[in-house]
Design a protein around this motif. Sequence first.
Motif, short mmCIF file in Angstrom:
data_model
loop_
_atom_site.label_atom_id
_atom_site.label_comp_id
_atom_site.label_asym_id
_atom_site.label_seq_id
_atom_site.Cartn_x
_atom_site.Cartn_y
_atom_site.Cartn_z
N VAL A 113 0.82 -0.92 0.44
CA VAL A 113 -0.07 0.05 0.11
C VAL A 113 0.56 1.46 0.14
O VAL A 113 0.40 2.39 -0.83
N THR A 114 1.75 1.73 0.67
CA THR A 114 2.91 1.80 0.54
C THR A 114 3.39 2.30 -0.62
O THR A 114 3.63 4.14 -0.74
N LYS A 115 3.28 1.47 -1.22
CA LYS A 115 4.41 1.72 -2.55
C LYS A 115 2.78 2.34 -3.92
O LYS A 115 3.35 3.05 -4.62
N GLY A 116 1.76 1.75 -3.29
CA GLY A 116 0.84 2.16 -3.90
C GLY A 116 0.42 3.49 -4.25
O GLY A 116 0.02 4.20 -5.00
N LEU A 117 -0.05 3.88 -2.46
CA LEU A 117 -0.42 5.38 -2.75
C LEU A 117 1.09 6.47 -3.09
O LEU A 117 0.68 7.43 -4.61
N LYS A 118 2.33 5.47 -2.82
CA LYS A 118 3.57 6.30 -3.38
C LYS A 118 3.96 6.86 -5.13
O LYS A 118 3.65 8.20 -5.83
N ASP A 119 2.59 6.22 -5.75
CA ASP A 119 2.64 5.93 -7.38
C ASP A 119 1.61 6.91 -8.09
O ASP A 119 1.31 7.53 -8.29
N MET A 120 0.76 6.89 -6.54
CA MET A 120 -0.56 7.08 -7.12
C MET A 120 -0.31 8.88 -6.87
O MET A 120 -0.91 9.82 -7.41
N LEU A 121 0.86 9.08 -6.14
CA LEU A 121 0.49 10.95 -5.54
C LEU A 121 1.31 11.39 -6.48
O LEU A 121 1.31 12.62 -6.89
N ASP A 122 2.45 10.86 -7.58
CA ASP A 122 3.28 11.19 -7.49
C ASP A 122 2.37 11.54 -8.98
O ASP A 122 3.14 12.11 -9.62
N ALA A 123 1.62 10.36 -10.04
CA ALA A 123 1.18 10.70 -10.79
C ALA A 123 0.09 11.61 -10.74
O ALA A 123 -0.16 12.81 -11.78
N LEU A 124 -0.65 12.18 -9.37
CA LEU A 124 -1.24 13.51 -9.14
C LEU A 124 -0.62 14.91 -8.97
O LEU A 124 -0.14 16.16 -9.43
N ASN A 125 0.53 14.37 -9.17
CA ASN A 125 1.78 15.61 -8.59
C ASN A 125 2.68 15.82 -10.25
O ASN A 125 3.08 17.51 -10.41
N GLU A 126 2.10 14.78 -11.10
CA GLU A 126 3.33 15.14 -12.13
C GLU A 126 2.33 17.13 -13.36
O GLU A 126 1.17 17.01 -13.01
N ARG A 127 3.36 17.42 -13.34
CA ARG A 127 2.78 18.68 -14.64
C ARG A 127 2.85 18.81 -15.67
O ARG A 127 3.44 19.27 -16.53
N PRO A 128 1.68 17.93 -16.57
CA PRO A 128 1.94 17.65 -17.90
C PRO A 128 1.67 18.90 -18.40
O PRO A 128 1.61 19.53 -18.32
N ILE A 129 2.29 18.85 -19.80
CA ILE A 129 1.80 19.99 -20.56
C ILE A 129 0.42 20.47 -20.90
O ILE A 129 0.41 21.23 -22.04
N TYR A 130 -0.75 19.71 -21.27
CA TYR A 130 -2.25 19.04 -21.22
C TYR A 130 -2.21 19.08 -19.77
O TYR A 130 -2.36 18.18 -18.83
N ARG A 131 -3.75 19.37 -20.36
CA ARG A 131 -5.28 18.34 -18.85
C ARG A 131 -4.78 16.96 -19.10
O ARG A 131 -4.79 16.31 -20.59
N LYS A 132 -5.09 16.42 -17.53
CA LYS A 132 -4.99 14.87 -17.77
C LYS A 132 -5.49 14.39 -16.87
O LYS A 132 -6.21 14.96 -16.23
N THR A 133 -6.03 13.01 -17.00
CA THR A 133 -7.07 12.51 -16.50
C THR A 133 -6.94 11.02 -16.24
O THR A 133 -6.71 10.69 -16.72
N ILE A 134 -6.77 11.32 -14.67
CA ILE A 134 -5.93 9.23 -14.31
C ILE A 134 -7.34 8.84 -12.98
O ILE A 134 -8.30 9.60 -13.42
N SER A 135 -7.62 7.75 -13.17
CA SER A 135 -8.26 7.35 -11.97
C SER A 135 -7.58 6.80 -10.90
O SER A 135 -6.30 6.07 -10.76
N ALA A 136 -8.22 6.71 -9.79
CA ALA A 136 -8.09 5.70 -8.44
C ALA A 136 -7.77 4.17 -8.04
O ALA A 136 -7.91 3.49 -7.30
#
Length: 422
Positions: A113-136
């Motif tokens: 779960v620690t690894k899974g949450l890290k990957d999730m929060l890393d994806a949420l803190n990404e700054r893409p050059i376009y609008r991006k949507t991910i799923s939980a």
Amino acid sequence: MPEKPLTIATYAAGASLAAITLVYVFAPTYLIDSDSNSARKKGVVGLSNSANDCFINSVLQALAGLTDLRIYLIREVHRRNIDESWVYEEIVEDPARRANPGWKNQSLQSGIVTKGLKDMLDALNERPIYRKTISAVGFVRVLETAFRQRISRQQQDAQEFLQIVAERLCDEYHAGRRARQAAKSKDGDAVGERLAGLALNGHGIDDEERPRSVPTIQAEPPSDDGGEEEGFPMEGAYESQIECQVCGFKTKPTHSTFCTLTLSVPQSRSSSLNTCLDGFFKTEYVDDYRCERCRLMHAKKLFEGQMARSTSESDKKALRQSIEKIQLQIDTDPETPPPDVVLPELRLAPTCRIAKHTRLTEFPKVLAVHLSRSIYDSHVSQKNLAKRFLRVDSNDGLGDESPPAQQIFSYIFSQRARYGYY
């Protein structure tokens, strides 16, 4: 027995790599956010709501903004990556939860779960050059794998979801720490055995074969200096103590840990966070309580009356011994009944008024607060009126003389509703 010992050098190298990881993760975000005119700020990562996941999304969005939590996740995942695999494969039981099945202990030590949450929060803190949507969905599947059961989307309770995630992360940290401590102990014994085998004592060696000088090799025990780990940032601790208002006796403090602190909102249309905290830590008075020391003093008084009325020397001797044992417990440990003494029934003991004191003993870096608006009585449960009028003052809980840990407040407000309010 492991082939490679865990050394301080390994952890030093791990710390360096962790620092590089922090720069890699946070530097891009800082460079973009520092530019006030950057059009790339518009490119943010959102969470889709495909299956009534709004309560999950609200919690993940709140966690994504906690820098201390992200640093912890990066450090903990990196620590597990640089350690040898056998460290977390050998199951180390939790002394407080010996009934846990082996698969659960293994899952906790692996830190999925620690690894899974890290990957999730890393994806949420990404700054893409376009609008991006991910799923939980990916993180939800990690949780379902860890608990071996499905997570219901029907109740939509953000506070319960936050509590599940926080307590699981805390359990994984302690499981990993126990595994590392056991590995260090085992590895230290192995090093001692190997070094002891290298010490030539001359038994079975001829004089011609014995070397003239042999360097002395000493196995030093593993040192804990500087080895104290920084714990889970959302874990805090408090203690409760009862004080009798009649005899003044104070019980031994009861220690408890928490990952989310539940505060009751006062029954008013407006309130402040400081008021809610005061309500949790204020002294609570309870009537009709039976104090252990008052019970012993009552029993002693009854036995003294019986001894005064008794005409049998043997009965007086037995009563005198019982009184001495009761007095010893009154002076040393009133919470433990005296051995071999039958006390009067508890219902005959006098009642008194007590004061219950609660205080924080360990302040977490990240304080997660659950504001409970529920009001319970003997028949129904209802909500009070302070739903949208809670006021968070800038100085709530942050005095000028507060310790540094209290200056790192990060609040997560989650309530039993469709959305989380932060």
